[in-house]
Write an enzyme that holds these catalytic residues in place. Structure first.
Site, PDB file in Angstrom:
ATOM      1  N   GLU A 180      22.868  38.999  21.410  1.00  0.00           N
ATOM      2  CA  GLU A 180      24.091  39.640  21.894  1.00  0.00           C
ATOM      3  C   GLU A 180      24.170  39.603  23.418  1.00  0.00           C
ATOM      4  O   GLU A 180      24.978  40.294  24.023  1.00  0.00           O
ATOM      5  CB  GLU A 180      24.179  41.079  21.383  1.00  0.00           C
ATOM      6  CG  GLU A 180      24.437  41.167  19.890  1.00  0.00           C
ATOM      7  CD  GLU A 180      24.593  42.587  19.388  1.00  0.00           C
ATOM      8  OE1 GLU A 180      25.205  42.768  18.324  1.00  0.00           O
ATOM      9  OE2 GLU A 180      24.088  43.526  20.045  1.00  0.00           O
ATOM     10  N   ASN A 193      18.825  36.583   8.494  1.00  0.00           N
ATOM     11  CA  ASN A 193      19.139  36.800   7.086  1.00  0.00           C
ATOM     12  C   ASN A 193      19.585  35.455   6.506  1.00  0.00           C
ATOM     13  O   ASN A 193      19.547  34.432   7.193  1.00  0.00           O
ATOM     14  CB  ASN A 193      20.188  37.901   6.899  1.00  0.00           C
ATOM     15  CG  ASN A 193      21.513  37.586   7.582  1.00  0.00           C
ATOM     16  OD1 ASN A 193      21.868  36.416   7.774  1.00  0.00           O
ATOM     17  ND2 ASN A 193      22.256  38.619   7.950  1.00  0.00           N
ATOM     18  N   GLY A 247      24.004  56.582  10.326  1.00  0.00           N
ATOM     19  CA  GLY A 247      23.820  56.129  11.699  1.00  0.00           C
ATOM     20  C   GLY A 247      22.706  55.119  11.846  1.00  0.00           C
ATOM     21  O   GLY A 247      21.725  55.145  11.094  1.00  0.00           O
ATOM     22  N   GLY A 304      14.530  42.809  -0.295  1.00  0.00           N
ATOM     23  CA  GLY A 304      13.306  42.803   0.507  1.00  0.00           C
ATOM     24  C   GLY A 304      13.305  41.699   1.531  1.00  0.00           C
ATOM     25  O   GLY A 304      14.285  41.508   2.260  1.00  0.00           O
ATOM     26  N   THR A 313      15.265  38.140   5.990  1.00  0.00           N
ATOM     27  CA  THR A 313      15.584  39.412   5.356  1.00  0.00           C
ATOM     28  C   THR A 313      16.585  39.200   4.225  1.00  0.00           C
ATOM     29  O   THR A 313      17.473  38.360   4.313  1.00  0.00           O
ATOM     30  CB  THR A 313      16.145  40.403   6.378  1.00  0.00           C
ATOM     31  OG1 THR A 313      17.292  39.824   7.033  1.00  0.00           O
ATOM     32  CG2 THR A 313      15.102  40.736   7.436  1.00  0.00           C
ATOM     33  N   ASP A 365      17.767  46.063  12.349  1.00  0.00           N
ATOM     34  CA  ASP A 365      17.115  46.376  13.624  1.00  0.00           C
ATOM     35  C   ASP A 365      15.823  47.153  13.390  1.00  0.00           C
ATOM     36  O   ASP A 365      14.827  46.951  14.088  1.00  0.00           O
ATOM     37  CB  ASP A 365      18.068  47.176  14.516  1.00  0.00           C
ATOM     38  CG  ASP A 365      19.270  46.359  14.954  1.00  0.00           C
ATOM     39  OD1 ASP A 365      19.123  45.131  15.103  1.00  0.00           O
ATOM     40  OD2 ASP A 365      20.360  46.935  15.138  1.00  0.00           O
ATOM     41  N   ASP A 419      28.988  52.476  20.251  1.00  0.00           N
ATOM     42  CA  ASP A 419      29.806  52.186  19.074  1.00  0.00           C
ATOM     43  C   ASP A 419      30.800  53.323  18.876  1.00  0.00           C
ATOM     44  O   ASP A 419      30.404  54.486  18.711  1.00  0.00           O
ATOM     45  CB  ASP A 419      28.931  52.063  17.817  1.00  0.00           C
ATOM     46  CG  ASP A 419      27.975  50.885  17.879  1.00  0.00           C
ATOM     47  OD1 ASP A 419      28.198  49.978  18.704  1.00  0.00           O
ATOM     48  OD2 ASP A 419      27.007  50.879  17.094  1.00  0.00           O
ATOM     49  N   GLY A 473      19.769  45.357  20.956  1.00  0.00           N
ATOM     50  CA  GLY A 473      18.624  45.573  21.824  1.00  0.00           C
ATOM     51  C   GLY A 473      18.196  47.029  21.859  1.00  0.00           C
ATOM     52  O   GLY A 473      17.023  47.356  21.640  1.00  0.00           O
TER      53      GLY A 473
END
Length: 302
Positions: A141, A185, A285, A222, A217, A250, A15, A43
């Site tokens: 991905e 989500n 991060g 929560g 999620t 993640d 990134d 991943g």
């Protein structure tokens, strides 16, 4: 306690984040205010989360033949992740996400690169590795045919699969029947079910539409989950001062995989995952904010 064995099959990116006070217009050159690069990809992020929370982790992915690949592999190995099944390809570069941050907003361009070289034949060649796992953790991905092949292979071998369906696409129910648990989500679940995103449904109503076990999620709210007997429950979010939410999802998936691999109930695993993801947002991060298991356990005692 014996460490659970988790195989993570997914993306590996670098990134590259540019900070600017003004977004440039077409053809315009401006000065930025900062630049950073981070190890990323869902991943790789989830592999680090699993390792820090106490699992023995094998990473399966693809990188290019370049300096970025070296960075990724060294970072994962530093965390104790087994990278011997990360394949290097010479004809595609390592995946990159170019992120421009301006006025608390961001614009992201993802170049999948080598991630799209992770194909079904390679997954099938790792049958023994998957067979020796306690859990397989997947995201989207990488090519869908690869996700599909990994789910089917794990299913045939009797190895449970957690699928984090991001980026979201509508998935065939016959494939989802093979998944032990799915972790979208709210918006991802709507897409997965083929619903109009503008359709106003509560969390409970959305989950009710999905016929299999699920954990959804909800960020600071929560997580909501459906037990194997069909009961819908809510694990409240933990109150923290958020600094950076990157990588929280993640962390949640990694924590969930670790606890379920250890034999915890779904409720226990969700509670642990909510606490882990809450801790992860208190630092900058994605991977740098991921907590150690001891940190999560102390936090849960508060």
């Amino acid at each position: 306690m014996t460490k659970p064995k988790i195989t993570v099959i997914g993306s590996m990116n670098i990134d590259m984040v540019t900070e600017t006070e003004t977004m440039p217009n077409q053809g315009e050159t401006i000065f930025g205010s900062g630049f950073s690069s981070f190890i990323g990809g869902k991943g790789a992020n989830q592999a680090v989360a699993c390792a820090r929370l106490g699992a023995q982790v094998t990473m399966v992915g693809c990188v290019g033949e370049d300096h970025f690949a070296k960075q990724l592999i060294e970072a994962l190995e530093k965390e104790g992740v087994d990278t011997q099944y990360v394949e290097t390809v010479s004809h595609r570069p390592t995946g990159v996400a170019a992120i421009t941050v301006c006025d608390n907003d961001n614009r992201i361009i993802v170049i999948p690169g080598a991630n799209h070289c992770l194909l079904p034949d390679y997954i099938l060649s790792l049958k023994e590795i998957i067979a020796g796992s306690d859990m397989v953790l997947l995201q989207q991905e990488i090519p869908f045919v690869t996700v599909e092949s990994a789910i089917k292979l794990a299913n045939e071998l009797g190895i449970p699969v957690i699928l984090n369906p991001a980026p979201a696409i509508k998935l065939p129910m016959e494939l989802l029947e093979r998944v032990h648990l799915i972790t979208p989500n709210e918006s991802e679940l709507a897409i997965l079910l083929g619903l109009d995103n503008k359709q106003e449904l509560t969390y409970e109503q959305l989950i009710e539409l999905y016929p299999h076990p699920i954990v959804m999620t909800g960020g600071s709210k929560g997580a909501f989950y459906k037990t194997p007997d069909g009961e819908i429950r809510h694990e409240l979010g933990r109150k923290v001062e958020a600094v950076d939410t990157t990588g929280a999802g993640d962390t949640f998936n990694g924590a969930l995989a670790v606890k379920l691999s250890e034999g915890s109930t779904l409720g226990e695993a969700v509670r642990f995952a909510v606490a882990a993801s809450a801790l992860s947002v208190t630092k900058l991060g994605a991977q740098s904010g991921m907590p150690l298991r001891s940190d999560v356990e102390r936090f849960m005692e508060i």
